[in-house]
Design a protein around this motif. Structure first.
Motif, PDB file in Angstrom:
ATOM      1  N   TYR A   1       0.849  -1.192   0.000  1.00 51.37           N
ATOM      2  CA  TYR A   1       0.000   0.000   0.000  1.00 51.37           C
ATOM      3  C   TYR A   1       0.885   1.243   0.000  1.00 51.37           C
ATOM      4  CZ  TYR A   1      -4.508  -2.296   0.696  1.00 51.37           C
ATOM      5  OH  TYR A   1      -5.646  -3.023   0.521  1.00 51.37           O
ATOM      6  N   PHE A   2       1.373   1.621  -1.170  1.00 49.44           N
ATOM      7  CA  PHE A   2       2.292   2.739  -1.258  1.00 49.44           C
ATOM      8  C   PHE A   2       1.580   4.093  -1.199  1.00 49.44           C
ATOM      9  CE2 PHE A   2       4.854  -0.691  -2.999  1.00 49.44           C
ATOM     10  CZ  PHE A   2       6.074  -0.462  -2.381  1.00 49.44           C
ATOM     11  N   GLY A   3       0.270   4.097  -1.238  1.00 47.59           N
ATOM     12  CA  GLY A   3      -0.481   5.340  -1.117  1.00 47.59           C
ATOM     13  C   GLY A   3      -1.597   5.446  -2.122  1.00 47.59           C
TER      14      GLY A   3
ATOM     15  N   ALA B   1     -18.431   1.134   4.015  1.00 48.06           N
ATOM     16  CA  ALA B   1     -17.152   0.473   4.254  1.00 48.06           C
ATOM     17  C   ALA B   1     -15.996   1.247   3.643  1.00 48.06           C
ATOM     18  CB  ALA B   1     -17.179  -0.942   3.681  1.00 48.06           C
ATOM     19  N   PRO B   2     -14.926   1.485   4.423  1.00 47.99           N
ATOM     20  CA  PRO B   2     -13.748   2.144   3.871  1.00 47.99           C
ATOM     21  C   PRO B   2     -12.869   1.150   3.114  1.00 47.99           C
ATOM     22  CG  PRO B   2     -13.454   1.769   6.219  1.00 47.99           C
ATOM     23  CD  PRO B   2     -14.823   1.257   5.873  1.00 47.99           C
ATOM     24  N   ILE B   3     -12.417   1.540   1.917  1.00 44.80           N
ATOM     25  CA  ILE B   3     -11.452   0.763   1.153  1.00 44.80           C
ATOM     26  C   ILE B   3     -10.395   1.723   0.631  1.00 44.80           C
ATOM     27  CG2 ILE B   3     -13.214  -0.921   0.434  1.00 44.80           C
ATOM     28  CD1 ILE B   3     -12.949   0.309  -2.408  1.00 44.80           C
ATOM     29  N   SER B   4      -9.286   1.163   0.154  1.00 44.13           N
ATOM     30  CA  SER B   4      -8.259   2.027  -0.444  1.00 44.13           C
ATOM     31  C   SER B   4      -7.580   1.363  -1.625  1.00 44.13           C
ATOM     32  CB  SER B   4      -7.218   2.437   0.610  1.00 44.13           C
ATOM     33  OG  SER B   4      -6.620   1.306   1.201  1.00 44.13           O
ATOM     34  N   SER B   5      -8.137   0.270  -2.109  1.00 46.08           N
ATOM     35  CA  SER B   5      -7.645  -0.339  -3.344  1.00 46.08           C
ATOM     36  C   SER B   5      -8.558   0.121  -4.468  1.00 46.08           C
ATOM     37  CB  SER B   5      -7.648  -1.871  -3.239  1.00 46.08           C
ATOM     38  OG  SER B   5      -6.740  -2.299  -2.260  1.00 46.08           O
ATOM     39  N   VAL B   6      -8.170   1.195  -5.138  1.00 50.43           N
ATOM     40  CA  VAL B   6      -9.074   1.813  -6.108  1.00 50.43           C
ATOM     41  C   VAL B   6      -8.280   2.630  -7.119  1.00 50.43           C
ATOM     42  CG1 VAL B   6      -9.395   3.782  -4.550  1.00 50.43           C
ATOM     43  CG2 VAL B   6     -11.098   3.338  -6.321  1.00 50.43           C
ATOM     44  N   PHE B   7      -8.744   2.624  -8.368  1.00 52.81           N
ATOM     45  CA  PHE B   7      -8.213   3.573  -9.342  1.00 52.81           C
ATOM     46  C   PHE B   7      -9.262   3.821 -10.416  1.00 52.81           C
ATOM     47  CE2 PHE B   7      -6.936  -0.457 -11.299  1.00 52.81           C
ATOM     48  CZ  PHE B   7      -7.179  -0.255 -12.648  1.00 52.81           C
ATOM     49  N   TRP B   8      -9.116   4.939 -11.117  1.00 52.82           N
ATOM     50  CA  TRP B   8     -10.076   5.371 -12.136  1.00 52.82           C
ATOM     51  C   TRP B   8      -9.400   5.524 -13.480  1.00 52.82           C
ATOM     52  CZ3 TRP B   8     -10.039   7.025  -7.163  1.00 52.82           C
ATOM     53  CH2 TRP B   8     -11.246   6.970  -6.432  1.00 52.82           C
ATOM     54  N   LEU B   9     -10.128   5.166 -14.535  1.00 51.88           N
ATOM     55  CA  LEU B   9      -9.746   5.471 -15.907  1.00 51.88           C
ATOM     56  C   LEU B   9     -10.988   6.025 -16.575  1.00 51.88           C
ATOM     57  CD1 LEU B   9      -7.568   2.367 -16.884  1.00 51.88           C
ATOM     58  CD2 LEU B   9      -6.770   4.714 -16.598  1.00 51.88           C
ATOM     59  N   GLY B  10     -10.970   7.327 -16.845  1.00 47.18           N
ATOM     60  CA  GLY B  10     -12.183   7.953 -17.345  1.00 47.18           C
ATOM     61  C   GLY B  10     -13.295   7.805 -16.327  1.00 47.18           C
ATOM     62  N   TYR B  11     -14.469   7.380 -16.787  1.00 45.23           N
ATOM     63  CA  TYR B  11     -15.604   7.176 -15.889  1.00 45.23           C
ATOM     64  C   TYR B  11     -15.751   5.701 -15.491  1.00 45.23           C
ATOM     65  CZ  TYR B  11     -17.621  11.835 -15.630  1.00 45.23           C
ATOM     66  OH  TYR B  11     -17.856  13.153 -15.340  1.00 45.23           O
TER      67      TYR B  11
ATOM     68  N   LEU C   1      -8.036  12.092   1.584  1.00 48.26           N
ATOM     69  CA  LEU C   1      -7.455  11.267   2.635  1.00 48.26           C
ATOM     70  C   LEU C   1      -6.751  10.096   1.960  1.00 48.26           C
ATOM     71  CD1 LEU C   1      -7.296  10.991   5.731  1.00 48.26           C
ATOM     72  CD2 LEU C   1      -9.367   9.595   5.619  1.00 48.26           C
ATOM     73  N   ILE C   2      -5.493   9.869   2.326  1.00 48.79           N
ATOM     74  CA  ILE C   2      -4.650   8.867   1.678  1.00 48.79           C
ATOM     75  C   ILE C   2      -4.269   7.771   2.670  1.00 48.79           C
ATOM     76  CG2 ILE C   2      -2.461   8.452   0.488  1.00 48.79           C
ATOM     77  CD1 ILE C   2      -4.347  10.161  -1.133  1.00 48.79           C
ATOM     78  N   MET C   3      -4.353   6.515   2.228  1.00 50.80           N
ATOM     79  CA  MET C   3      -3.889   5.386   3.027  1.00 50.80           C
ATOM     80  C   MET C   3      -2.535   4.931   2.504  1.00 50.80           C
ATOM     81  SD  MET C   3      -4.285   3.028   5.399  1.00 50.80           S
ATOM     82  CE  MET C   3      -6.008   3.065   5.882  1.00 50.80           C
ATOM     83  N   SER C   4      -1.545   4.906   3.365  1.00 50.39           N
ATOM     84  CA  SER C   4      -0.210   4.433   2.986  1.00 50.39           C
ATOM     85  C   SER C   4       0.300   3.501   4.069  1.00 50.39           C
ATOM     86  CB  SER C   4       0.744   5.620   2.806  1.00 50.39           C
ATOM     87  OG  SER C   4       2.042   5.180   2.457  1.00 50.39           O
ATOM     88  N   PHE C   5       0.439   2.227   3.716  1.00 53.73           N
ATOM     89  CA  PHE C   5       0.897   1.205   4.665  1.00 53.73           C
ATOM     90  C   PHE C   5       0.130   1.273   5.982  1.00 53.73           C
ATOM     91  CE2 PHE C   5       4.338   1.453   1.621  1.00 53.73           C
ATOM     92  CZ  PHE C   5       4.553   0.107   1.348  1.00 53.73           C
ATOM     93  N   GLN C   6      -1.182   1.309   5.867  1.00 55.05           N
ATOM     94  CA  GLN C   6      -2.139   1.268   6.967  1.00 55.05           C
ATOM     95  C   GLN C   6      -2.229   2.552   7.787  1.00 55.05           C
ATOM     96  OE1 GLN C   6      -3.126  -2.875   8.588  1.00 55.05           O
ATOM     97  NE2 GLN C   6      -0.895  -2.886   8.637  1.00 55.05           N
ATOM     98  N   GLU C   7      -1.468   3.567   7.404  1.00 59.11           N
ATOM     99  CA  GLU C   7      -1.542   4.851   8.096  1.00 59.11           C
ATOM    100  C   GLU C   7      -2.258   5.875   7.223  1.00 59.11           C
ATOM    101  OE1 GLU C   7      -0.855   5.442  11.113  1.00 59.11           O
ATOM    102  OE2 GLU C   7       0.465   3.807  11.734  1.00 59.11           O
ATOM    103  N   LEU C   8      -2.854   6.875   7.860  1.00 60.60           N
ATOM    104  CA  LEU C   8      -3.649   7.882   7.160  1.00 60.60           C
ATOM    105  C   LEU C   8      -2.860   9.180   6.978  1.00 60.60           C
ATOM    106  CD1 LEU C   8      -6.963   7.203   9.086  1.00 60.60           C
ATOM    107  CD2 LEU C   8      -6.559   6.711   6.670  1.00 60.60           C
TER     108      LEU C   8
END
Length: 208
Positions: free
Chosen positions: A11-13, A31-41, A179-186
């Motif tokens: 989880y590099f950020g 539910a909070p997650i942080s594995s996400v990315f967008w390409l267009g819509y 808000l950014i998650m990086s190696f389990q820290e905010l």
């Protein structure tokens, strides 16, 4: 000097997202997650196959992706180690998760109706993305059982405080503090370090 390493997580950020879905009894899960990315819509999320959010998404085929800013960090943190699944899945029980049927109430968030989906928006979050499920792809190894889900963004809600005044369809990155998650820290973002060459490309050229 670089060394060969074997981190348990990578989880590099990435931005924190609060996924709002509808439970089978008509109540709402968040539910909070942080594995996400967008390409267009289009958006890709990675999520545990056994989670309540996954169960709800597979059943209803829709959700709201709420993006908190650093201002909501304390409320987001109240959702950590909670699950809408009862009983708590063994993997989460081992990590200390507890069952919480009222995620909005626990975090002190205000549910706000969406326009095109049944899931609720989080009023306090500056960004709401109403989305529908397009496809599901298993991502399985010996230790984890995760699904990647492709979502189609159907409607975008932006708080006025993060938009350009003269361009209401554009987010002002100097105002948006995700808000950014990086190696389990905010974490939050710092100041811009350099003018980007890529920023010379007009945003409308990336339209869906």
């Amino acid at each position: 000097m670089h060394y060969v390493s074997h981190p348990s997580i990578l989880y590099f950020g990435t931005p924190v997202v609060l996924v709002s879905t509808v439970n089978e009894d008509g109540t709402y899960n968040l539910a909070p997650i942080s594995s996400v990315f967008w390409l267009g819509y289009h958006c890709m999320i990675g999520i545990a196959a056994s989670s309540k959010t996954t169960e709800n998404l597979l059943r209803t085929k829709e959700c709201v992706l709420n993006l908190p800013s650093v201002a909501q960090v304390a409320q987001v943190n109240k959702l950590a180690l909670t699950t809408g699944s009862d009983p708590v899945p063994p993997g989460k029980l081992m990590k200390g998760y507890v069952y919480e049927p009222d995620k909005f109430g626990r975090a002190g968030f205000t549910p706000l109706p969406a326009d095109g989906v049944q899931a609720m928006r989080v009023e306090e979050c500056p960004v709401h993305l109403e989305a529908t499920l397009l496809s599901v792809h298993p991502l399985t190894s010996e230790k984890i059982n995760v699904l990647t889900m492709e979502l189609k963004i159907q409607r975008v809600h932006l708080h006025e405080d993060i938009r350009y005044k003269d361009m209401p369809d554009r987010v002002d990155p100097d105002k948006w503090r995700p808000l950014i998650m990086s190696f389990q820290e905010l974490y939050g973002l710092g100041e811009k370090v350099h003018r980007s060459t890529l920023a010379k490309v007009p945003e409308h050229l990336y339209q869906r």
